[in-house]
Design an enzyme around this catalytic site. Structure first.
Site, short mmCIF file in Angstrom:
data_model
loop_
_atom_site.label_atom_id
_atom_site.label_comp_id
_atom_site.label_asym_id
_atom_site.label_seq_id
_atom_site.Cartn_x
_atom_site.Cartn_y
_atom_site.Cartn_z
N GLY A 55 -30.18 76.66 -0.06
CA GLY A 55 -29.46 77.62 0.78
C GLY A 55 -30.45 78.52 1.48
O GLY A 55 -31.62 78.57 1.10
N CYS A 82 -33.72 73.51 -5.27
CA CYS A 82 -34.29 74.53 -4.38
C CYS A 82 -33.65 75.89 -4.65
O CYS A 82 -33.84 76.44 -5.72
CB CYS A 82 -34.15 74.09 -2.92
SG CYS A 82 -35.17 75.07 -1.83
N TYR A 83 -32.85 76.40 -3.73
CA TYR A 83 -32.19 77.68 -3.97
C TYR A 83 -31.36 77.63 -5.26
O TYR A 83 -31.35 78.58 -6.04
CB TYR A 83 -31.27 78.01 -2.77
CG TYR A 83 -30.53 79.31 -2.91
CD1 TYR A 83 -31.14 80.51 -2.55
CD2 TYR A 83 -29.23 79.35 -3.40
CE1 TYR A 83 -30.46 81.72 -2.69
CE2 TYR A 83 -28.55 80.54 -3.53
CZ TYR A 83 -29.17 81.73 -3.17
OH TYR A 83 -28.50 82.91 -3.31
N HIS A 170 -36.66 68.83 -2.88
CA HIS A 170 -35.38 68.22 -2.46
C HIS A 170 -35.35 66.72 -2.75
O HIS A 170 -35.75 65.92 -1.92
CB HIS A 170 -35.17 68.44 -0.95
CG HIS A 170 -34.88 69.86 -0.61
ND1 HIS A 170 -33.62 70.40 -0.68
CD2 HIS A 170 -35.69 70.86 -0.19
CE1 HIS A 170 -33.66 71.66 -0.33
NE2 HIS A 170 -34.91 71.98 -0.03
N GLU A 172 -32.89 64.85 -2.67
CA GLU A 172 -31.88 64.19 -1.84
C GLU A 172 -32.45 63.70 -0.51
O GLU A 172 -31.84 62.89 0.19
CB GLU A 172 -30.70 65.14 -1.59
CG GLU A 172 -30.96 66.34 -0.68
CD GLU A 172 -31.58 67.55 -1.39
OE1 GLU A 172 -32.24 67.36 -2.44
OE2 GLU A 172 -31.45 68.67 -0.88
N ASP A 228 -14.32 53.66 12.40
CA ASP A 228 -13.36 54.34 11.53
C ASP A 228 -11.93 53.86 11.76
O ASP A 228 -11.21 53.52 10.81
CB ASP A 228 -13.42 55.86 11.73
CG ASP A 228 -14.83 56.39 11.50
OD1 ASP A 228 -15.63 55.67 10.89
OD2 ASP A 228 -15.12 57.51 11.94
N LYS A 371 -19.73 57.79 6.27
CA LYS A 371 -19.76 56.70 7.24
C LYS A 371 -20.26 55.38 6.63
O LYS A 371 -19.67 54.33 6.87
CB LYS A 371 -20.69 57.11 8.40
CG LYS A 371 -20.59 56.24 9.60
CD LYS A 371 -19.41 56.68 10.43
CE LYS A 371 -19.27 55.90 11.70
NZ LYS A 371 -18.13 56.42 12.48
#
Ligand code: XMP
Length: 515
Positions: A55, A82-83, A170, A172, A228, A371
């Protein structure tokens, strides 16, 4: 079957969706919620684990996004990133301070506790993505430091007994070489998830749920041919067959041959039972767009005209019970219903909600999917790869890839140029590397010479960008030979074009589209 759930509590970090995606890649279902989510609500969800995101604030500031200490006392495994890691330390009695310099970019992390459950199978020295100013100067009681970098004494810490894990970098982000492994370790080794959330099961369950919900009702779907809406339509068709009608509006602003391609797959000759209705409304759109140059006005006209055409078709069908929408999870998050980053979607999607059609309820079968998961669901249901791996294409279509007034003649030019460009990019294997590429028609005419003749024709702009989230993008490095070949083919084959340019602009300050 009750599915295993891991939740991401979003503290406003830019990677919130990435965190959830990584968890889902471990076949564990994951949803994003705001950090403000009530503790009771969290308990009721009964998550197997919680991940706190990064954040923008400093956790020791008065106004900082925070969470209650009780969150850490629920007995649910928590991973702070992180945050989120700093907040965990601060809340539990550690110390967080501002560092002299910001640590940003790739850093070499030294794993001190190689037997840590989150670092199982991770190399002792591994490259991670760091982005922080504050750092954990003292871990909370009961925690041990499990990793560090040259600049950061606490790159990771944990309290194994309480199942609390803090990671300063991070995992991710793909720049963290072994990040996915770490997240997988957290959800499997710490949260004890089996990882049985598979697309196959999702498709089967969704079909069953749709069938139960619709009963003998009538369903209407606006099919654009995009990923989609195609996946949503096929899912509906598998669930309820002929109770479904799909309306495909060809606004004359599709890519070359696209209308026919969509019809070939979904029409009566195709292999789906969709009650496919194609409306050829090209002339109507061109007439409405005549003389209009301003991009926003063009978008508005195309959007409104689309709704009028769809409305007319819907009236022919009569009242329906359900309307299908191809909403996907990022739309849900971005419209402020999940997470903290409430960026209201500004894109005018032609497939948007027509509130005039007489229907009782909306069905959004892809609402929970990212997606790439929508694509997996499409493949699972046997939709051709060519359709499933399509590039994004804006609802207003070529209307926003022609600068200035749209005419049938200009549509032809951009369609042909774009078809050549895509053909050559595909042949060069660039389709696997570059996120989105297309040709646009500028509004610039200039002098050229062809054979012995002077020309005064249009310039085509080629665009190719690399992007992860389409919010930021960089021009892709397309090999010069490819560009050169495309240029030469366009000039030779597309009447009315005598110049080809490559757009180098990144986003920001540019946009991906060229309108
Ligand atoms: P921009 O041009 O805003 O585009 O940088 C970001 C991404 O969104 C797509 N795009 C749209 N998609 N309806 C859509 O469905 C739209 O009106 C629209 N405008 C842009 C664009 O192709 C790119 O992938």
């Amino acid at each position: 079957m009750k599915r295993e759930l891991v939740i991401v509590l979003d503290f406003g970090g830019q990677y919130n969706q990435l965190v959830a995606r990584r968890v889902r890649e471990c076949n564990v279902y994951c949803e994003i919620y705001s950090y403000k989510t009530d503790l009771e609500a969290i308990k009721n969800m009964n998550p197997r684990g919680i991940i706190l995101t990064g954040g923008p604030s400093s956790c020791y500031e008065e106004s900082a996004a925070t969470c209650s200490r009780e969150l850490f006392e629920l007995g649910i495994p928590i991973l702070g990133l992180c945050y989120g890691a700093q907040l965990m330390m601060l809340e539990l009695g550690g110390k967080v301070e501002r560092a002299d310099v910001r640590e940003y970019g790739k850093s070499e992390v030294f794993i001190g506790k190689t037997c840590s459950k989150v670092f199982e199978g991770v190399s002792e020295k591994t490259v991670c993505w760091m982005s922080h100013f504050d750092y954990i100067s003292q871990v909370a009681p009961g925690f041990e430091v499990t990793a560090h970098t040259a600049a950061c004494p606490t790159a990771a810490a944990e309290n194994e007994a309480e199942k609390l894990y803090a990671i300063q970098f991070h995992p991710e982000v793909l720049h963290t070489a072994e990040g996915t492994k770490m997240i997988n370790n957290f959800v499997k080794n710490v949260c004890a998830c089996a990882g049985d959330w598979k697309m196959e099961t999702f498709v089967e369950n969704s079909i069953r749920e749709i069938r139960a919900k619709v009963g003998s009702g009538k369903v209407l779907c606006a099919l654009s041919g995009g990923v989609d809406s195609s996946v949503a339509a096929v899912m509906l068709s598998k669930a309820i067959g002929s109770q479904l009608t799909c309306v495909f509006v060809d606004h004359g602003l599709l890519r070359k041959n696209e209308g026919d391609e969509v019809e070939a797959v979904f029409g009566s000759e195709g292999s789906y039972d969709l009650n496919f209705v194609r409306v050829n409304a090209q002339e109507r759109f061109y007439n409405k767009l005549a003389g209009i140059e301003e991009p926003e006005e063009k978008r508005k006209i195309i959007g409104e005209e689309f709704i009028r055409v769809f409305e007319e078709e819907a009236k022919k069908i009569g009242a329906v019970d359900f309307l299908v929408q191809g909403t996907i999870y990022p739309d849900v998050v971005e419209s402020g219903l999940g997470g903290e980053s409430a960026v209201i979607k500004s894109h005018h999607n032609v497939g948007g909600l027509p509130d005039y059609v007489d229907f009782k309820e909306i069905i959004e079968p892809l609402r929970d999917l990212f997606k790439d998961e929508v694509r997996k669901a499409g493949l699972e249901m046997g939709i051709p790869e060519k359709l499933v791996f399509r590039q994004p294409f804006p609802g207003p279509g070529l209307g926003i890839r022609i600068v200035g007034e749209v005419t049938a003649e200009k549509v032809r030019m951009v369609q042909e140029a774009d078809a050549i460009y895509r053909e050559e990019m595909d042949a060069a294997g660039m389709n696997k590397i570059v996120g989105q590429y297309f040709a646009a028609l500028t509004n610039m005419r200039s002098v050229g010479v062809m054979g012995d003749e002077r020309t005064y024709d249009y310039a085509v702009a080629l665009r190719a960008v690399n992007t992860i989230d389409f919010m930021t993008a960089e021009a892709a490095e397309v090999p010069y030979e490819v560009l050169n070949k495309v240029m030469s083919r366009i000039i030779n084959e597309v009447r009315g074009v005598n110049r080809v340019m490559y757009d180098l602009t990144s986003k920001p300050p540019g946009t991906i589209e060229f309108e």
